[in-house]
Design an enzyme around this catalytic site. Structure first.
Site, mmCIF file in Angstrom:
data_model
loop_
_atom_site.group_PDB
_atom_site.id
_atom_site.type_symbol
_atom_site.label_atom_id
_atom_site.label_comp_id
_atom_site.label_asym_id
_atom_site.label_seq_id
_atom_site.Cartn_x
_atom_site.Cartn_y
_atom_site.Cartn_z
ATOM 1 N N GLY A 70 0.790 -1.220 0.000
ATOM 2 C CA GLY A 70 0.000 0.000 0.000
ATOM 3 C C GLY A 70 0.823 1.271 0.000
ATOM 4 O O GLY A 70 0.444 2.261 -0.640
ATOM 5 N N THR A 71 1.941 1.278 0.701
ATOM 6 C CA THR A 71 2.755 2.493 0.783
ATOM 7 C C THR A 71 3.297 2.885 -0.578
ATOM 8 O O THR A 71 3.218 4.052 -0.989
ATOM 9 C CB THR A 71 3.900 2.308 1.787
ATOM 10 N N ALA A 198 -1.751 -6.980 0.572
ATOM 11 C CA ALA A 198 -2.261 -8.339 0.790
ATOM 12 C C ALA A 198 -2.246 -8.755 2.254
ATOM 13 O O ALA A 198 -3.114 -9.508 2.707
ATOM 14 C CB ALA A 198 -1.452 -9.331 -0.038
ATOM 15 N N HIS A 199 -1.265 -8.285 3.004
ATOM 16 C CA HIS A 199 -1.123 -8.778 4.379
ATOM 17 C C HIS A 199 -2.177 -8.232 5.328
ATOM 18 O O HIS A 199 -2.239 -8.648 6.486
ATOM 19 C CB HIS A 199 0.286 -8.465 4.911
ATOM 20 N N THR A 235 11.295 -7.072 -11.579
ATOM 21 C CA THR A 235 10.699 -8.411 -11.638
ATOM 22 C C THR A 235 9.597 -8.557 -10.605
ATOM 23 O O THR A 235 9.752 -8.195 -9.440
ATOM 24 C CB THR A 235 11.783 -9.482 -11.388
ATOM 25 N N CYS A 327 3.186 1.328 11.577
ATOM 26 C CA CYS A 327 4.184 2.035 10.762
ATOM 27 C C CYS A 327 4.876 3.128 11.559
ATOM 28 O O CYS A 327 5.883 3.669 11.127
ATOM 29 C CB CYS A 327 3.520 2.636 9.519
#
Length: 378
Positions: A70-71, A198-199, A235, A327
């Site tokens: 997200g960041t 996702a986490h 990648t 954070c």
């Protein structure tokens, strides 16, 4: 015994997710940019994941760009939209996640005009003030999060999207706390860009995505390769992407059931704390089920000598919780969200956040330990 009640920081990986990730860790290791069979197989898996996410969000696969989380997605959307559309003004709020506030601060130093929208006493955006700002400014980007990661307040994202659409503003929303917990229909939601990690919904760490509406495309943020349709060099995190798509699929499949269950845990904690801890209250609209995340409860505690060591003492008692955003861990200052809403307050605060893996027994244990720390008879 250890109780984990910090799911807004990160969630446990779902075993179903791990199972679909494993082959891409051990067997299907090809570089998706390679044209040989190994590479093509992995490329197909990535595109299948992108298609699945697009189906769930009711958008096109080309509008989904995978990121490290997200960041990165917040930074990419805000900075790239500014340069792509020659935006002059950013409208945001002082209680956004630092991924947004710090980005906006840097842009302000570079000469971009920044305006903070008014908030009400509970920390909700003043929509009348927002409309006033939109009426009186041109070339605007609005960045307002769907749900606050500390106090859980929900934004009326549909109304904000309508306002931004009316005044032709680029609307970015940090939706990291709500993707996977609420359904987002991008065909009806007037959002130009949103973000996910996702986490936050039982997927792997280090992977997320940004949605960029096809008629509001932005310049690439990370250069050095043609990956992600020339939108993000580097990648791809292949097994992370596979896990992300599976986690979101599970979240949508079980959303109604889990929402009802997790809300019951939150309500249980609210009632338990009220009964066992006189003087307790709840920050923002955290205790209002209609206007806050069902996964987050921000508890306001009476002034006490225990407050300075509250999280440490909870940890000693076997409870993992947070004082705000993970954070900000290690920061010497307190929560910027609570500091904005309650300047000068000496009350303690702790954020509990819940998931499908928590139990009623977890809640009762945490409540009893909180009451004991404040020397209250349970």
């Amino acid at each position: 015994m250890r109780i984990y009640l910090d799911n807004a920081a990160t969630t446990p990986l779902d075993p179903e997710v791990f199972e679909v990730m494993k082959p891409f860790m051990l067997e299907d290791f090809g570089n998706p940019s390679s044209t040989h069979a190994h590479g093509r197989k992995v490329r197909a898996a990535i595109e299948s994941s992108r298609k699945k996410i697009a189906e769930l969000l009711n958008c096109t696969p080309g509008e989904i760009i995978f990121t490290s989380g997200g960041t990165e997605a917040d930074n990419a959307i805000i900075r790239s939209a500014i340069s792509t559309y020659n935006i002059k003004t950013i409208i945001s709020s002082p209680i956004e996640h630092h991924a947004v506030t710090h980005t906006v601060d840097h842009l302000a130093k570079e000469g971009v005009n920044t305006i903070m929208v008014n908030l009400d006493a509970n920390g909700h955006v003043d929509l009348q003030h927002l409309e006033h700002l939109l009426k009186n400014n041109k070339d605007v980007l609005v960045s307002l999060m769907h749900a606050n990661n500390e106090i859980g307040n929900l934004l009326d994202i549909n109304r904000v999207g309508e306002l931004c659409n009316t005044y032709n503003a680029f609307f970015h929303s940090d939706t990291v706390q709500t993707v996977g917990h609420y359904k987002h229909d991008m065909k009806t939601l007037h959002v130009c860009g949103l973000t996910a990690g996702a986490h936050k919904f039982h997927g792997p760490k280090g992977v997320g995505f940004m949605y960029i509406r096809k008629d509001r495309k932005i310049h690439s943020f990370i250069h050095g390769g043609a990956q992600e349709r020339n939108m993000r060099g580097g990648t791809e995190n292949v097994y992370g992407i596979i896990g992300l798509a599976k986690a979101l699929e599970i979240a949508y499949r079980d959303m109604d059931e889990h929402k009802k269950y997790i809300q019951s845990l939150k309500s249980r904690m609210i009632e338990g704390l009220k009964e066992q801890l006189p003087g307790v209250s709840f920050n923002g609209d955290s205790a209002n089920p209609e206007r806050s995340l069902y996964t987050v409860l921000n508890v306001s505690l009476p002034e006490s000598e225990e407050n300075d060591m509250l999280l440490f003492n909870l940890d000693l008692q076997g409870i993992s919780a947070s004082g705000g955003s993970a954070c900000s861990s290690g920061a010497t200052t307190g929560s910027h969200v609570l500091g904005t809403l309650y300047p000068g307050s000496k009350r303690g605060a702790v954020r509990f956040s819940f998931s499908k893996y928590n139990t009623p027994e977890d809640i009762d244990f945490a409540v009893s330990k909180m009451a004991a720390l404040y020397k209250v008879e349970a």
